[in-house]
Write a protein that holds these residues in place. Structure first.
Motif, mmCIF file in Angstrom:
data_model
loop_
_atom_site.group_PDB
_atom_site.id
_atom_site.type_symbol
_atom_site.label_atom_id
_atom_site.label_comp_id
_atom_site.label_asym_id
_atom_site.label_seq_id
_atom_site.Cartn_x
_atom_site.Cartn_y
_atom_site.Cartn_z
ATOM 1 N N GLY A 134 84.632 -47.241 72.746
ATOM 2 C CA GLY A 134 84.232 -46.035 73.458
ATOM 3 C C GLY A 134 83.411 -46.330 74.694
ATOM 4 O O GLY A 134 83.510 -45.626 75.703
ATOM 5 N N SER A 135 82.616 -47.390 74.647
ATOM 6 C CA SER A 135 81.790 -47.732 75.806
ATOM 7 C C SER A 135 82.635 -48.211 76.990
ATOM 8 O O SER A 135 82.162 -48.217 78.121
ATOM 9 N N CYS A 136 83.879 -48.580 76.725
ATOM 10 C CA CYS A 136 84.786 -48.940 77.822
ATOM 11 C C CYS A 136 85.137 -47.713 78.661
ATOM 12 O O CYS A 136 85.524 -47.846 79.822
ATOM 13 N N ASN A 137 85.034 -46.524 78.054
ATOM 14 C CA ASN A 137 85.305 -45.278 78.766
ATOM 15 C C ASN A 137 86.660 -45.338 79.469
ATOM 16 O O ASN A 137 86.791 -44.983 80.635
ATOM 17 N N ALA A 138 87.661 -45.823 78.723
ATOM 18 C CA ALA A 138 88.953 -46.087 79.350
ATOM 19 C C ALA A 138 90.142 -45.559 78.565
ATOM 20 O O ALA A 138 91.272 -45.849 78.923
ATOM 21 N N GLY A 139 89.942 -44.812 77.497
ATOM 22 C CA GLY A 139 91.065 -44.313 76.726
ATOM 23 C C GLY A 139 90.600 -43.670 75.439
ATOM 24 O O GLY A 139 89.412 -43.407 75.246
ATOM 25 N N GLY A 140 91.539 -43.445 74.540
ATOM 26 C CA GLY A 140 91.233 -42.813 73.270
ATOM 27 C C GLY A 140 90.766 -43.814 72.238
ATOM 28 O O GLY A 140 91.254 -44.937 72.169
ATOM 29 N N VAL A 141 89.817 -43.362 71.417
ATOM 30 C CA VAL A 141 89.273 -44.186 70.341
ATOM 31 C C VAL A 141 89.218 -43.329 69.084
ATOM 32 O O VAL A 141 88.540 -42.301 69.049
ATOM 33 N N GLY A 142 89.952 -43.759 68.062
ATOM 34 C CA GLY A 142 89.961 -43.047 66.793
ATOM 35 C C GLY A 142 89.366 -43.891 65.690
ATOM 36 O O GLY A 142 89.722 -45.053 65.541
ATOM 37 N N ARG A 143 88.456 -43.290 64.929
ATOM 38 C CA ARG A 143 87.844 -43.968 63.772
ATOM 39 C C ARG A 143 88.589 -43.549 62.518
ATOM 40 O O ARG A 143 88.709 -42.368 62.223
ATOM 41 N N TYR A 144 89.054 -44.534 61.765
ATOM 42 C CA TYR A 144 89.713 -44.292 60.491
ATOM 43 C C TYR A 144 88.968 -45.110 59.437
ATOM 44 O O TYR A 144 89.447 -46.138 58.963
ATOM 45 N N SER A 145 87.771 -44.636 59.119
ATOM 46 C CA SER A 145 86.890 -45.374 58.205
ATOM 47 C C SER A 145 87.496 -45.540 56.822
ATOM 48 O O SER A 145 87.353 -46.592 56.215
ATOM 49 N N GLY A 146 88.188 -44.516 56.327
ATOM 50 C CA GLY A 146 88.806 -44.603 55.008
ATOM 51 C C GLY A 146 89.867 -45.680 54.917
ATOM 52 O O GLY A 146 90.080 -46.270 53.858
ATOM 53 N N SER A 147 90.527 -45.959 56.018
ATOM 54 C CA SER A 147 91.565 -46.986 56.065
ATOM 55 C C SER A 147 91.079 -48.262 56.757
ATOM 56 O O SER A 147 91.848 -49.204 56.930
ATOM 57 N N ASN A 148 89.832 -48.271 57.211
ATOM 58 C CA ASN A 148 89.186 -49.432 57.811
ATOM 59 C C ASN A 148 89.910 -49.944 59.054
ATOM 60 O O ASN A 148 90.225 -51.122 59.164
ATOM 61 N N PHE A 149 90.168 -49.036 60.011
ATOM 62 C CA PHE A 149 90.712 -49.493 61.285
ATOM 63 C C PHE A 149 90.292 -48.553 62.401
ATOM 64 O O PHE A 149 89.841 -47.437 62.162
ATOM 65 N N VAL A 150 90.440 -49.042 63.631
ATOM 66 C CA VAL A 150 90.154 -48.267 64.832
ATOM 67 C C VAL A 150 91.420 -48.207 65.681
ATOM 68 O O VAL A 150 92.088 -49.220 65.880
ATOM 69 N N HIS A 151 91.721 -47.020 66.159
ATOM 70 C CA HIS A 151 92.829 -46.801 67.086
ATOM 71 C C HIS A 151 92.259 -46.900 68.494
ATOM 72 O O HIS A 151 91.232 -46.293 68.803
ATOM 73 N N MET A 152 92.921 -47.668 69.371
ATOM 74 C CA MET A 152 92.549 -47.752 70.786
ATOM 75 C C MET A 152 93.796 -47.475 71.607
ATOM 76 O O MET A 152 94.871 -47.989 71.298
#
Length: 190
Positions: free
Chosen positions: A162-180
């Motif tokens: 998110g600090s890149c401020n360059a696209g979408g960031v999704g948190r999927y804590s239940g599945s232990n991954f991040v979407h970028m």
């Protein structure tokens, strides 16, 4: 094709890296596209796939220029593993992935790639069998990746991305991954 070393770096990439007069070891980023400018700037990506067992560790950009051979390797690595289809992965997404890794100060620890490019058939299958899969997912255009980094939490990875401020960031804590992705700047998930 050139010979690969045991680290996965291409011969051409190594030669270009050694030819650079000044290398910046740990650049700081204000955003993913604000990599330090000038001589010595390199970008590297490290990932492995739990699905295929493959690994990639390559310098894909040196001093203002993407290395075509390395980008082709990334495209092949991030293919739809279910059917082998490939697409050109958007270099902005690769940059976001690399910038996030550097911000996390993760050293040589590679990301685990869960999903890169998805063919329309794979995306539709996932929509039928899973929740939260977008009909027009940026995975379909090679503009998104779902990643995990064992040494960092979902929240740590998402904050760095998110600090890149360059696209979408999704948190999927239940599945232990991040979407970028390199789409509009937005965030979601917990």
């Amino acid at each position: 094709m050139t010979e690969n070393s045991s680290t996965g770096l291409t011969r051409r990439g190594l030669l270009r890296a050694f030819a650079a007069t000044t290398l910046t070891a740990a650049p700081t980023y204000s955003n993913a596209f604000g990599f330090l400018r000038g001589a010595g700037d390199i970008r590297r990506i490290r990932m492995y796939s739990g699905r295929t067992g493959e690994r990639i560790d390559t310098i894909y950009w040196i001093e203002g220029e993407y290395i075509g051979e390395a980008i082709r390797e990334v495209n092949a690595f991030m293919r739809d593993w279910r059917n082998g289809q490939t697409i050109n992965i958007d270099t902005r997404t690769i940059d976001i992935i690399a910038a996030t890794h550097n911000l996390l100060d993760a050293g040589n620890e590679p990301y685990m790639l869960l999903s890169g490019y998805r063919s329309p058939q794979t995306n539709e299958m996932l929509r039928r069998t899973s929740s939260g899969v977008a009909r027009n997912s940026l995975h379909l255009q090679g503009q998104a990746a779902d990643l995990r980094l064992n040494g960092r939490s979902v929240n740590q990875i998402a904050r760095a991305a998110g600090s890149c401020n360059a696209g979408g960031v999704g948190r999927y804590s239940g599945s232990n991954f991040v979407h970028m992705d390199c789409g509009a700047v937005r965030s979601w998930g917990a």
